[in-house]
Motif scaffolding. Sequence first.
Motif, PDB file in Angstrom:
ATOM      1  N   MET A 193       0.834  -1.205   0.000  1.00 49.72           N
ATOM      2  CA  MET A 193       0.000   0.000   0.000  1.00 49.72           C
ATOM      3  C   MET A 193       0.869   1.255   0.000  1.00 49.72           C
ATOM      4  O   MET A 193       0.581   2.226  -0.728  1.00 49.72           O
ATOM      5  CB  MET A 193      -0.922  -0.001   1.219  1.00 49.72           C
ATOM      6  N   ALA A 194       1.963   1.252   0.779  1.00 47.82           N
ATOM      7  CA  ALA A 194       2.844   2.413   0.810  1.00 47.82           C
ATOM      8  C   ALA A 194       3.557   2.592  -0.517  1.00 47.82           C
ATOM      9  O   ALA A 194       3.740   3.731  -0.994  1.00 47.82           O
ATOM     10  CB  ALA A 194       3.854   2.262   1.946  1.00 47.82           C
ATOM     11  N   GLY A 195       3.977   1.481  -1.168  1.00 44.90           N
ATOM     12  CA  GLY A 195       4.656   1.570  -2.457  1.00 44.90           C
ATOM     13  C   GLY A 195       3.777   2.149  -3.543  1.00 44.90           C
ATOM     14  O   GLY A 195       4.266   2.867  -4.427  1.00 44.90           O
ATOM     15  N   GLN A 196       2.484   1.865  -3.485  1.00 47.01           N
ATOM     16  CA  GLN A 196       1.564   2.408  -4.488  1.00 47.01           C
ATOM     17  C   GLN A 196       1.473   3.932  -4.403  1.00 47.01           C
ATOM     18  O   GLN A 196       1.113   4.582  -5.387  1.00 47.01           O
ATOM     19  CB  GLN A 196       0.185   1.784  -4.308  1.00 47.01           C
ATOM     20  N   HIS A 197       1.801   4.470  -3.231  1.00 48.51           N
ATOM     21  CA  HIS A 197       1.757   5.931  -3.049  1.00 48.51           C
ATOM     22  C   HIS A 197       3.162   6.528  -2.972  1.00 48.51           C
ATOM     23  O   HIS A 197       3.331   7.682  -2.566  1.00 48.51           O
ATOM     24  CB  HIS A 197       0.983   6.284  -1.772  1.00 48.51           C
ATOM     25  N   SER A 198       4.151   5.717  -3.344  1.00 48.71           N
ATOM     26  CA  SER A 198       5.551   6.178  -3.365  1.00 48.71           C
ATOM     27  C   SER A 198       5.990   6.682  -1.987  1.00 48.71           C
ATOM     28  O   SER A 198       6.661   7.715  -1.858  1.00 48.71           O
ATOM     29  CB  SER A 198       5.734   7.296  -4.409  1.00 48.71           C
ATOM     30  N   LEU A 199       5.606   5.941  -0.973  1.00 49.35           N
ATOM     31  CA  LEU A 199       5.958   6.297   0.402  1.00 49.35           C
ATOM     32  C   LEU A 199       6.875   5.242   0.996  1.00 49.35           C
ATOM     33  O   LEU A 199       6.802   4.057   0.661  1.00 49.35           O
ATOM     34  CB  LEU A 199       4.703   6.418   1.277  1.00 49.35           C
TER      35      LEU A 199
ATOM     36  N   SER B   6      -4.446   3.540   5.989  1.00 44.25           N
ATOM     37  CA  SER B   6      -4.961   4.285   4.835  1.00 44.25           C
ATOM     38  C   SER B   6      -5.077   5.758   5.150  1.00 44.25           C
ATOM     39  O   SER B   6      -4.798   6.612   4.306  1.00 44.25           O
ATOM     40  CB  SER B   6      -6.336   3.721   4.439  1.00 44.25           C
ATOM     41  N   ASN B   7      -5.481   6.061   6.371  1.00 41.92           N
ATOM     42  CA  ASN B   7      -5.573   7.457   6.790  1.00 41.92           C
ATOM     43  C   ASN B   7      -4.190   8.102   6.845  1.00 41.92           C
ATOM     44  O   ASN B   7      -4.013   9.279   6.491  1.00 41.92           O
ATOM     45  CB  ASN B   7      -6.247   7.534   8.159  1.00 41.92           C
ATOM     46  N   ALA B   8      -3.159   7.311   7.267  1.00 43.55           N
ATOM     47  CA  ALA B   8      -1.798   7.852   7.373  1.00 43.55           C
ATOM     48  C   ALA B   8      -1.208   8.130   6.000  1.00 43.55           C
ATOM     49  O   ALA B   8      -0.603   9.197   5.779  1.00 43.55           O
ATOM     50  CB  ALA B   8      -0.916   6.878   8.150  1.00 43.55           C
ATOM     51  N   ILE B   9      -1.341   7.192   5.059  1.00 39.99           N
ATOM     52  CA  ILE B   9      -0.736   7.393   3.735  1.00 39.99           C
ATOM     53  C   ILE B   9      -1.457   8.495   2.965  1.00 39.99           C
ATOM     54  O   ILE B   9      -0.897   9.072   2.015  1.00 39.99           O
ATOM     55  CB  ILE B   9      -0.719   6.085   2.922  1.00 39.99           C
ATOM     56  N   ARG B  10      -2.669   8.815   3.366  1.00 36.10           N
ATOM     57  CA  ARG B  10      -3.405   9.892   2.699  1.00 36.10           C
ATOM     58  C   ARG B  10      -2.741  11.245   2.964  1.00 36.10           C
ATOM     59  O   ARG B  10      -2.716  12.118   2.095  1.00 36.10           O
ATOM     60  CB  ARG B  10      -4.851   9.906   3.189  1.00 36.10           C
ATOM     61  N   TYR B  11      -2.202  11.404   4.185  1.00 39.65           N
ATOM     62  CA  TYR B  11      -1.638  12.696   4.574  1.00 39.65           C
ATOM     63  C   TYR B  11      -0.121  12.692   4.657  1.00 39.65           C
ATOM     64  O   TYR B  11       0.491  13.740   4.863  1.00 39.65           O
ATOM     65  CB  TYR B  11      -2.217  13.131   5.934  1.00 39.65           C
ATOM     66  N   ALA B  12       0.524  11.525   4.527  1.00 40.55           N
ATOM     67  CA  ALA B  12       1.985  11.467   4.624  1.00 40.55           C
ATOM     68  C   ALA B  12       2.637  12.144   3.417  1.00 40.55           C
ATOM     69  O   ALA B  12       2.118  12.102   2.298  1.00 40.55           O
ATOM     70  CB  ALA B  12       2.440  10.020   4.733  1.00 40.55           C
TER      71      ALA B  12
END
Length: 428
Positions: free
Chosen positions: A299-305, A334-340
């Motif tokens: 999930m983090a990789g999909q958002h480049s995090l 999901s809430n964290a990766i939205r704002y990270a």
Amino acid sequence: MEKIENPKSIKRAFIGAVAVTMSIVFASSALTIYGCYRMQKAILPDSQEVWLHMQNVMADGTVSEATHRFTLDEPSKVSVLAADKADAERILENTEFTIERIESSFSTLRPKQQLLYRVISVSMVGLPFIYSVIGIALCAWWFYRKKLSPPIQVLAEATKHIREQNLDFTVAHNGNDELGRLCMAFEEMRQALYDNNRQLWGIIEERRILQASVAHDLRNPIAIIEGYVEYMQQNLRNGSLDEGELQHTLSNLAITAKRLEHYTDFIRDLNALEETETAYSVVWLPDFLRNAMESLSLMAGQHSLELAFHSTVPECQVKLDEQIFYRIVENVFSNAIRYARSKVTFQSSFADDILTLCIMDDGIGFSKKMLRKRNTLFYSEEAAGGHMGLGLAISHVLSQKHGGNIKLSNIEPNGACVRVQLVVHRTG
């Protein structure tokens, strides 16, 4: 109930009180009887005088008798009439001597002495009886006042508070006998009722806040729909609504309707969550957490995090509900990766049967308004719409079903932290 060392009993305390009372009564009675006896002897002492009776049988069968009074411990003489020494010895051989002690005579006392003597005689019998009655009364009074009355009063006050629906009190009695343990059990019952009451009121308050929050958030899409409908009505009357504008308006209406549908789905899911029973299974820690990190990494990789994982969980077996665990973690993550901005950190620890998960991001963090309402978890940061705090609300309900809670905070220099605590139990 906590373990009580060297527990006492009311029966043992009562026997001890009776034994002490009997000892005091017995000692007092003995001293009284002895004192009265000495007083009687002082008033009417024993006589030290005796009667000496002499009976002499003569040769001719004649019997002669004589009586003399003597005081003991004093030298006395008895004269015998005889012609010579041989005659005296013969007379003594035929004489029988009898000694009789002279008893003290009550009749010889003065009237006041007789009255005092009688009073002392009655006291020798009456005072021990009075001591017994007073001892029993004092023993009963002391035992009731010291052993029975305090816990009874405490329980009566506690019952009054409960009858008035007031649970904000304490049953304070530290005795370690049966009544003391009864008070402790009553205090545990009161604490359980108090906790259940608070939990019930918390659920009711959360339900009320949820309803108010949803009602508030529903105003925006409803207002948007009303605005578009009013816009279409005005343009239809004016004949200025072309097909392109109509399609654009209908598209926006469809998006807003989806948001309304999302709200209703959330309410339905939340009601279903509250009725769902937990299904525990045995898992190995920290292997279970490392497996969960694999899906979170995707999930983090999909958002480049970047995802950082830190764990101090020891090797052990615990019982937890895997579905509840994954839903909580995924919602919060999901809430964290939205704002990270670039990184999400996942930390885990385990102590005292509590599994603690901290999910942190390097975003802007929670607003002060959000932190003030962190106990509701239904507040929306974005009035326009996408993120409504519903993931946190679901996670909050799920964590409570697992015996835990969720806490929100900010981290320095920037970022948000969601701390999840779940009650899990070791199995090995």
